[in-house]
Scaffold this motif. Structure first.
Motif, mmCIF file in Angstrom:
data_model
loop_
_atom_site.group_PDB
_atom_site.id
_atom_site.type_symbol
_atom_site.label_atom_id
_atom_site.label_comp_id
_atom_site.label_asym_id
_atom_site.label_seq_id
_atom_site.Cartn_x
_atom_site.Cartn_y
_atom_site.Cartn_z
ATOM 1 N N ASN A 192 0.668 -11.301 10.580
ATOM 2 C CA ASN A 192 0.660 -10.792 11.952
ATOM 3 C C ASN A 192 0.367 -11.868 12.971
ATOM 4 O OD1 ASN A 192 1.319 -8.137 11.634
ATOM 5 N ND2 ASN A 192 -0.767 -7.508 11.175
ATOM 6 N N GLU B 109 -3.395 6.000 -1.589
ATOM 7 C CA GLU B 109 -4.306 4.867 -1.735
ATOM 8 C C GLU B 109 -5.549 5.053 -0.878
ATOM 9 O OE1 GLU B 109 -1.151 4.657 -1.552
ATOM 10 O OE2 GLU B 109 -0.334 3.122 -2.859
ATOM 11 N N ILE C 276 -7.788 7.366 -2.670
ATOM 12 C CA ILE C 276 -8.365 6.735 -3.853
ATOM 13 C C ILE C 276 -9.479 5.773 -3.448
ATOM 14 C CG2 ILE C 276 -7.863 5.148 -5.742
ATOM 15 C CD1 ILE C 276 -4.968 6.370 -5.649
ATOM 16 N N LEU C 277 -9.202 4.987 -2.419
ATOM 17 C CA LEU C 277 -10.209 4.010 -2.005
ATOM 18 C C LEU C 277 -11.453 4.701 -1.463
ATOM 19 C CD1 LEU C 277 -7.910 1.329 -0.436
ATOM 20 C CD2 LEU C 277 -9.374 1.074 -2.415
ATOM 21 N N PHE D 197 2.960 6.101 3.896
ATOM 22 C CA PHE D 197 3.111 6.039 2.455
ATOM 23 C C PHE D 197 1.788 5.856 1.722
ATOM 24 C CE2 PHE D 197 6.063 6.247 -0.800
ATOM 25 C CZ PHE D 197 5.616 5.462 -1.832
ATOM 26 N N ASN D 198 0.797 5.371 2.407
ATOM 27 C CA ASN D 198 -0.410 4.991 1.692
ATOM 28 C C ASN D 198 -1.486 6.063 1.654
ATOM 29 O OD1 ASN D 198 0.561 2.550 0.961
ATOM 30 N ND2 ASN D 198 -0.194 1.517 2.778
ATOM 31 N N ASP E 198 0.069 4.897 8.322
ATOM 32 C CA ASP E 198 0.963 4.343 7.331
ATOM 33 C C ASP E 198 1.263 5.448 6.362
ATOM 34 O OD1 ASP E 198 0.935 1.207 5.530
ATOM 35 O OD2 ASP E 198 2.451 2.751 5.780
ATOM 36 N N PHE F 23 6.158 -2.377 4.952
ATOM 37 C CA PHE F 23 5.123 -1.434 5.344
ATOM 38 C C PHE F 23 5.385 -0.066 4.728
ATOM 39 C CE2 PHE F 23 4.568 -4.469 8.844
ATOM 40 C CZ PHE F 23 3.274 -4.798 8.524
ATOM 41 N N PHE G 17 -6.797 -1.338 6.731
ATOM 42 C CA PHE G 17 -5.781 -0.412 6.245
ATOM 43 C C PHE G 17 -4.604 -0.288 7.201
ATOM 44 C CE2 PHE G 17 -4.229 3.507 4.325
ATOM 45 C CZ PHE G 17 -4.423 3.205 2.996
ATOM 46 N N ILE H 97 -5.646 -2.192 -6.310
ATOM 47 C CA ILE H 97 -4.973 -1.296 -5.357
ATOM 48 C C ILE H 97 -5.019 -1.885 -3.958
ATOM 49 C CG2 ILE H 97 -5.092 0.969 -4.272
ATOM 50 C CD1 ILE H 97 -6.183 2.024 -6.913
ATOM 51 N N ILE I 166 -1.835 -2.973 -1.542
ATOM 52 C CA ILE I 166 -1.423 -2.358 -0.272
ATOM 53 C C ILE I 166 -1.590 -3.300 0.902
ATOM 54 C CG2 ILE I 166 -1.777 0.038 -0.981
ATOM 55 C CD1 ILE I 166 -4.321 -0.044 0.723
ATOM 56 N N LEU I 167 -2.509 -4.250 0.797
ATOM 57 C CA LEU I 167 -2.680 -5.150 1.939
ATOM 58 C C LEU I 167 -1.615 -6.227 1.968
ATOM 59 C CD1 LEU I 167 -6.520 -5.687 2.198
ATOM 60 C CD2 LEU I 167 -5.050 -4.375 3.707
ATOM 61 N N ARG J 64 -2.552 -2.085 8.605
ATOM 62 C CA ARG J 64 -2.286 -3.520 8.518
ATOM 63 C C ARG J 64 -1.182 -3.987 9.449
ATOM 64 N NH1 ARG J 64 1.419 -4.686 4.147
ATOM 65 N NH2 ARG J 64 2.590 -2.810 3.759
ATOM 66 N N LYS J 65 -0.545 -3.037 10.140
ATOM 67 C CA LYS J 65 0.414 -3.454 11.153
ATOM 68 C C LYS J 65 -0.292 -4.034 12.371
ATOM 69 C CE LYS J 65 2.931 0.465 10.551
ATOM 70 N NZ LYS J 65 3.789 1.573 10.980
ATOM 71 N N VAL K 194 -4.555 8.044 -9.030
ATOM 72 C CA VAL K 194 -3.707 6.879 -9.278
ATOM 73 C C VAL K 194 -2.524 7.285 -10.145
ATOM 74 C CG1 VAL K 194 -3.605 4.579 -10.280
ATOM 75 C CG2 VAL K 194 -5.668 5.317 -9.095
#
Lengths: 476, 643, 100, 171
Positions: C86, A105, A108-109, A101-102, A99, D169, A146, D159, D163-164, A148-149, A25
């Motif tokens: 969405n 994360e 970490i998750l 950029f993540n 994604d 995006f 995750f 976190i 992110i969600l 999420r798109k 983090v």
């Protein structure tokens, strides 16, 4: 009462993994362009955790005022979950496609969810087990959504979340009733009041509700409905983690609360568990037949395997407990390996997930096809693969408890499962390739697949490697 | 002196190494020669080792022949120790010899047969794996290791049957046939597994020696023992393709012919017989099971023999013939004559391998034509194949002094002396059918006019294929001589050799009286019937018009007689042959086999799948439903607790 | 004097009401609120036992449950938001892309 | 003692009513407001059970933080429009209600008939147990590990929520 250094040393694996996650983090905040490093940091953290777990392995002790076990089976589970984590991270190159950029994360998750699993595998108090479960579940809810798109990922995430929170309600209710009848949440303290407490109906009901809470997590019928949907919608690597680590940790908690301290001696409980086992074996295998999506299919396969694992619990002898531990390792490794292959065939989120897409994989990528068929044969239970030894172990324990009928059902349903496992192999080996899409595997993913395959073979041919470890936890 | 016994591990090791080399590196090795030689070498080295062990064994005194060699400990489940250890005794070494011996011949043959196939390396890797698992099956000293081999051969047969996945096979694909073989086998394995668990529970061990010594003191007719043996027999019916689990075997023809030879002759299908022979101690104590075995055996023998009458696919005829011969072996086991069953297993391995390889040679030379109606007159094109094929045909028909005669006659005699005239009678019918269908095949293929396409120019197959044929022909011819029964002046070395294995079983049997006259009588009947069958087949299918024309030209006056003779034929055809054929064709094959039994297996799969697609609709995707089912589960469980 | 059963039974009643809500409501947020009712009824049970047993553990558990509920609320609402972005709906009957 | 009874029963009335209203209200906002009322009643119950600290924390965390979050999201997504979420009553609804009733009946049977719990009095220590001091002691000694664990849990949740729910995006 005040934690000593020994306490911290005892939970070193958990500490290491969580501090690595926290470190990530910080790194993420300080250095924006460092995504390449995260997976290496995570893996090295998990390796250090394994080292500590092995170091602690020798003796079982309690730490933090009887909140956690350490050493022995706790270390065993810690090592297992760390390995699962490493395999998942090695296979997770495709996350970058989702994604960009993540990445941090994601790592970490995953690490946090592994902390949750480790706590579930070593909790000595219902509160710690509950918190571990929640930590893992919350990470899973997030990881499921995750990508999420994509609507499917959102949907999977929401379904998992709503049903998971709902099941948590039952789990907590169970803990409440157990607490009410025993005055404590500590597993060992509860066990000390055995067998007197089982005369109180409220206590048994408490255990039943607790069972239902765990049954949701390990996906026993009829609490399994979320599995295929969530498995289909989530990212494949995450699905692999859920199916292996999520299930293994829930079974660990199952063992901790039901079997290790108490020994499931209550006949009514055993009967209910045996019903669940039978229903799970049937539904998992029969529903699996109709699936065309490989992730759903593997989802049903994981349901069915939860049924087999439950057989070990039903037989309620030390052989059964050993069998569960042994089979959990094999099942986890096999499942994560299979999902790994699926994630490599799936070139971007949600593509190439139908069984037809596996046509001629043996030609276009013989390595992946071979690994996949190894996994399938192990799941079917063909000797000398590890899956056979595990199943044999579980069924032998049931036979020892004079439960031949459940063995018969187990074997019968495993014949049904043959149809869908073979279907994949038929497509991979006996069909012409449809399109020429080259799958390029990174070194990391190859390492992960080879490691799993070797383990599947090795534990089948020389199971004593693991059996001798597992046997130590339960005296005959 | 170093005992060869300790090298027993080498026997399965060589094929395993062959498999690993070909399987892992095969795609890199481009040369067919290297791949083929690795594979052949692996199996022949095993054969060599087993020959050494065999010769060492026959020099040992009888009581020292049995030895167990433990390689390492496999599974330690509580009190049950299962080791990877091999039991060397007369039965296992015999099976090993057959498997590796016939196996290496088939391997040699396959190097020629598979020439130019794109999956050459894959094929030989599978073949080696097959041999490896089969060797584990017969050498195992416990049920679990045997089960490993048992499953392994099922798996390998699956891979081999589906080998030519791009070819169609009888309106479907080879992969369907392969899948069916695997699934049917698994149904049989189900019986084996359950039996195994019962054995663990009953005897606390899986080791043959320990289980059998404990079982031998159980009084005859014990319920558990009956259950165990019946379940084991279920396993055997799956592997050895007996009623009702035979459906996979005819479909197994989808694989390349050497595979058919391997599966049908030397290895997989014999596993069931081997299992019965190995567990004879237990079977003999379960009279009900023995009856079931005998009845199933004889039914399969006659049933499959009848179906074979009307098939036109050369490999199918041989497939049904295998079923039928296996039926005879089970008949022998069922009447307690285990050593005779094994004897027939051995002779059958020789002549059936020969038949299949010969058929392969024919198919090869005709560019994958398998319909015998489109063959004929091949004798002059394929002289070596034809000669060996004829020997095999005589052997399987039971013509003295070829190998099949001794074993089959012995079976029939044992069936008779067991006290059931019916078993004998049906056995005789089965034997007669065998002679008939095999000579129908031989005649249609090698004699008569040439019915194949004119642009096909069949020529003799390469020597890699003919040499195995010749060796097998020699074996088929003289293989029976080691088992000449006493009353014919022989010493029956075979039975004597296996005697210690079946000592316990034989002890339970009533002592058969030596009725030399009766034996001679029955033998003559069976030989006469076999000869009759052969002649009848030759007669019916050798309606060679050219001969007939020649005769009619030469002997004009005899025309009427000939006409009459043909009339008699017509009469035969109408009254005797056609009804049987029709019955077999329309009822037994198309109805019972294809429609009922085969369909049943297929349908059970389809029904489950249909039900699955029906049930799965409950997975509506709506969270409400999921919660509802969840809560229903909770309510039901709580209800159970309250009541 | 109020018998312990009254408290427990009322908690059970609240739990059942939450159950009904989860079962019959279609709005994801309302369903989530009903789950919160269920969790709170469990909390009531814990506190009741704690008070009647004179033991602190029950109240400590409630403390943890609250934390978990807060964490779940944050995550759950985030999930709901990302889904709504969405799909423009929160009706769980319409969220059935994944089925069979 | 009558006062205690009166408080208890009136709390039950209000809490039960508000809980039912959460379920049956059309608008999510109404539901949320009723839930807040329900939570306040629960706080009242905690007070009657001498759990002062928990009661306060409950009100602060639940009504103050969690429910505000709920309302915030409802407003954010503009879900006030009821026509968007027309919910039909069909056979499934009846099954659901009857299943839930069955569940409650089973609970009733277990709690009231099967399990005669003799305790009718609050424990003598209960007043002391519920204090901040006592709970703090227990929390920071015996339950120090779970307490620390919750911090990790909250970090994971933060976190995840970020992110969600974040708008873009990629940043």
């Amino acid at each position: 009462m005040i934690p000593t250094l020994q306490d911290y040393l005892n939970i070193a694996p958990i500490l290491v993994v969580s501090s690595v996650a926290l470190l990530e983090v910080v790194i993420k905040i300080l250095f924006k362009n460092s995504k390449k490093w995260f997976s290496y940091i995570s893996i090295s953290g998990l390796l250090v955790a394994i080292y500590f777990a092995v170091y602690n392995f020798g003796a079982i002790s309690l730490s933090f005022n009887d909140m956690l076990f350490s050493g022995g089976f706790a270390s065993f589970f810690e090592i297992l979950f760390c390995i699962i984590g490493i395999l998942t991270i090695l296979q997770s190159e495709s996350v970058n496609k989702i994604d960009e950029f993540n990445t941090a994360e994601y790592q970490i998750l995953i690490l946090f969810s592994i902390v949750g699993m480790m706590i579930m595998g070593s909790g000595a108090d219902l509160i710690t087990i509950f918190l571990g479960l929640e930590l893992m579940s919350i990470c899973f809810y997030i990881l499921a959504g995750f990508a999420r798109k994509h609507v499917a990922a959102n949907e999977a995430s929401l379904k998992y979340f709503l049903l998971g929170a709902f099941a948590t309600g039952f789990l907590l209710y169970g803990i409440a009733l157990i607490y009410g009848t025993t005055g404590t949440t500590n597993i060992l303290a509860i066990a000390r009041q055995y067998p007197m407490i089982f005369s109180i109906p409220l206590h048994v009901i408490g255990f039943i509700l607790l069972l239902i809470g765990f049954a949701f997590k390990v996906a026993l019928v009829p609490f399994h409905m979320w599995v295929p949907d969530v498995y289909e919608g989530s990212m494949t690597n995450v699905t692999g983690l859920m199916a292996s680590g999520g299930k293994a940790s829930a079974f660990a908690a199952f063992l901790l609360t039901f079997s290790i301290p108490l020994g499931v001696k209550n006949m009514e409980l055993i009967q209910i568990i045996s019903w669940l086992a039978v229903a799970t074996m049937f539904v998992g295998n029969i529903f699996g037949l109709a699936q065309r999506n490989i992730k759903r299919m593997l989802g049903y396969s994981s349901i069915a395997h939860a049924g087999y694992l439950l057989v070990g619990l039903v037989s309620s002898n030390s052989l059964g407990n050993q069998g569960i531990l042994f089979y959990l390792v094999i099942y986890s490794v096999t499942t994560i390996c299979a999902f790994g292959v699926v994630s490599f065939v799936e070139d971007e989120y949600g593509k190439n997930l139908n069984i037809e897409d596996y046509s001629g994989l043996s030609v276009s990528n013989p390595f992946l096809a071979a690994v996949m068929s190894l996994c399938m044969f192990s799941l079917i239970g063909i000797p000398p693969l590890a899956g056979f030894v595990g199943k044999y172990y579980l069924f032998a324990s049931a036979v020892q408890s004079n439960l031949i009928w459940i063995v018969v059902i187990g074997i019968l349903t495993s014949i049904i499962s043959l149809y869908y496992y073979l279907r994949i192999i038929v497509f991979m080996y006996f069909k012409e390739p449809k399109t020429e899409n080259k799958i390029i595997l990174s070194t990391e993913s190859k390492i992960s697949l080879i490691f799993s395959s070797v383990l599947i073979l090795l534990l089948g041919i020389y199971p004593s490697l693991l059996l001798s470890v597992v046997e130590k936890f339960f005296k005959l | 002196m170093v005992s060869m016994y300790q090298f027993i591990g080498l026997i399965p090791l060589f094929p395993l190494i062959g498999f690993l080399i070909n399987g892992l590196l095969g795609s890199k090795i481009k040369s067919e020669k290297i791949i083929g030689s690795i594979s052949v070498l692996a199996v022949s080295l095993s054969f060599l080792v087993s020959t050494f062990i065999f010769f060492e064994m026959i020099n040992l005194p009888t009581e020292e022949r049995l030895k167990i060699v433990t390689l390492f400990s496999w599974i330690n489940v509580g009190s049950i120790n299962v080791d990877i250890s091999y039991q060397i005794d007369q039965l296992s070494i015999l099976m090993t010899l057959i498997i590796t011996g016939v196996g290496s011949l088939i391997h040699i043959y396959a190097t020629g047969y598979m020439h130019g196939d794109s999956g050459y390396w894959r094929f030989f890797a599978y073949l080696n794996l097959f041999i490896f698992t089969m060797l584990n099956l017969v050498l195992a000293d416990n049920f679990l290791l045997m089960f490993l081999g048992w499953e392994g051969v099922g798996l390998c047969s699956y891979l081999l049957i589906g080998f030519w996945y791009d070819r169609d096979f009888e309106n479907s694909t080879t992969s369907v046939a392969a899948k069916k073989a695997f699934i049917v086998n698994r149904i049989g394995d189900f019986g084996f597994l359950i039996a195994m668990f019962l054995i663990v529970q009953e005897f606390g061990s899986l080791q043959f020696l320990s289980v059998f010594s404990q079982a031998s003191v159980i009084p005859s007719g014990d319920k558990i023992l009956t259950a165990i043996t019946l379940l084991l027999f279920l396993g055997a019916t799956g592997k050895s393709a007996q009623i009702p689990l035979f459906v996979w075997l005819p479909d197994a023809m989808a694989g390349p012919t050497p595979v058919s030879a391997l599966i049908h002759a030397a290895t997989m299908v014999t596993a069931g017989v081997y299992l019965l022979a190995r567990s004879s101690t237990m079977f003999i104590l379960a009279p009900i099971t023995m009856d079931v075995v005998a009845v199933i055996g004889i039914c399969t023998a006659v049933f499959a023999g009848t179906i074979a009458l009307v098939q036109n696919d050369i490999k199918k005829i041989l497939a049904y013939s295998t079923l039928s011969q296996l039926g005879f072996m089970f008949l022998a086991c069922g009447v307690g004559a285990f050593s005779v069953g094994v004897f027939h297993l051995m002779t059958h391995a020789f002549f059936k391998a020969l038949l299949f390889l010969g058929a392969g040679a024919i198919i090869h030379s005709l560019h994958h034509e398998q319909n015998i109606q489109k063959m004929g007159g091949l004798k002059k094109y394929l002289p070596k194949t034809a000669a060996t094929f004829f020997i095999a045909a005589f052997a399987i028909s039971g013509i003295p002094p070829l190998s099949g005669f001794f074993s089959k006659d012995e079976i029939l005699w044992k069936a008779f002396s067991s006290g059931s005239i019916w078993l004998w009678l049906f056995g005789i019918i089965g034997a007669c059918l065998t002679a008939f269908y095999i000579f129908r095949l031989v005649t249609l293929v090698f004699n008569g006019e040439e019915r194949f396409d004119e642009d096909l120019h069949p020529k003799e197959v390469p020597s890699a294929m003919t040499i195995p044929l010749i060796i097998l022909a020699v074996l088929s011819a003289i293989g029976g001589l080691i088992g000449i029964p006493h009353f014919l002046g022989g010493s029956n070395k075979f039975e004597e050799f296996l005697e210690p294995i079946f000592k316990r079983a034989n002890y339970q049997l009533p002592i058969a009286h030596d009725e030399i006259f009766m034996e001679y009588l029955l033998m003559s009947i069976s030989v006469a019937l076999a000869v009759g069958g052969i002649l009848f087949a030759r007669h019916l299918y050798l309606k060679d018009n050219s001969i007939a024309e020649k005769i009619s030209k030469k002997y004009n006056y005899g025309y009427k007689l000939l006409f009459n003779k043909y009339f008699v034929d017509e009469f035969y055809d109408k009254v005797v042959v056609n009804p049987i054929k029709n019955f077999s064709d329309s009822v037994l094959w198309k109805k019972l086999d294809v429609k009922i039994i085969d369909e049943f297996i297929n349908a059970s799969g389809r029904i489950t799948e249909y039900l699955s697609s029906l049930f799965v609709k409950i997975q509506t995707g709506v969270t409400d439903t999921y919660v509802l089912i969840f809560v229903m589960g909770v309510v039901l469980i709580l209800l159970r607790m309250i009541i | 004097m109020i018998p312990i059963q009254y408290y427990l039974l009322f908690a059970g009643f609240l739990f059942s009401v939450g159950l009904v809500g989860v079962l019959i409501r279609r709005n994801a947020i309302v369903v989530f609120m009903c789950i919160e009712i269920m969790l709170n009824s469990v909390n009531l049970t814990f506190v009741t036992f704690s008070a009647y047993l004179g033991d602190a553990t029950g109240q400590i558990v409630v403390f943890f449950v609250m934390t978990v509920a807060a964490a779940e609320a944050a995550v759950g609402l985030a999930i709901i938001i990302s889904l709504f972005r969405n799909k423009q709906t929160l009706n769980i009957n319409e969220i059935n892309l994944l089925k069979w | 003692m009558a006062l205690e009874q009166i408080i208890f029963w009136s709390l039950i009335l209000v809490a039960g009513f508000s809980a039912i209203m959460v379920v049956v209200s059309r608008s999510p906002i109404t539901s949320a407001l009723y839930l807040i009322l329900n939570l306040f009643c629960l706080g009242g119950f905690y007070l009657t059970l001498n759990a002062q600290f928990i009661a306060i924390v409950h009100i602060i965390v639940y009504a103050g933080a969690i429910m505000v979050l709920f309302l915030f999201v409802i407003m954010l997504l503009n879900l006030g429009d009821e026509s968007k979420l027309r919910e039909r009553i069909d056979w499934k609804t009846y099954i659901s209600i009857s299943i839930s009733v069955a569940f409650f009946v089973e609970l009733y049977y277990i709690l009231m008939i099967q399990t005669p719990i003799p305790v009718t009095k609050l424990h003598v220590n209960s007043a002391e147990v519920g204090t901040v001091e006592y709970l703090g002691k227990v929390l920071y000694t015996q339950f120090i590990f779970p307490f620390e664990l919750t911090s990790i849990l909250l970090i994971a949740a933060i976190i995840g929520a970020i992110i969600l729910a974040k708008k873009k995006f990629t940043i």
